[in-house]
Design a protein around this motif. Structure first.
Motif: not given
Length: 125
Positions: A2-7
């Motif tokens: 779950k290593n999401l990079v968000s805006i």
């Protein structure tokens, strides 16, 4: 996993809306634009038209789950900002249904963007 990079910045969302490519569906609208980084970043937008807070939260959860399952299946290049905009029907569907829609939209946008890059670089006659 779950290593999401968000805006997070408003100007990045606006850049995707006004300069990016998009594909619409009754469940979801997807915007895609290249960024200067080396990772894919996602942003999820849910407006008040969707409903109260619990429905907006569910829409975000469904979109996030569909993207996590979908990103292993799609041959992603890195360096894209992807913005998902929830529609009124989004909270009432399962993530597996949304995953099929998301996969079609992302494949369409990636193919469309690849053609644009080739024309831009002069590889297409």
């Amino acid at each position: 996993m779950k290593n999401l990079v968000s805006i997070k910045l408003n100007k990045e969302f606006k850049r995707a809306y006004f300069q990016g490519k998009f594909k619409a569906h009754p469940y979801l609208v997807t915007y895609l634009i290249k960024n200067r980084g080396t990772v894919n970043r996602i942003g999820i937008t849910t407006g008040k038209k969707i409903g109260k807070a619990h429905l907006r939260n569910r829409a975000r959860r469904v979109i996030r789950a569909a993207y996590l399952n979908c990103r292993e299946e799609i041959p992603f290049q890195t360096g894209y900002n992807i913005v998902f905009v929830a529609r009124e029907k989004t909270p009432f569907i399962k993530s597996t249904e949304l995953q099929k829609v998301m996969k079609k939209q992302l494949c369409f946008l990636l193919n469309q963007n690849a053609g644009f890059d080739q024309r831009r670089n002069g590889k297409d006659s």
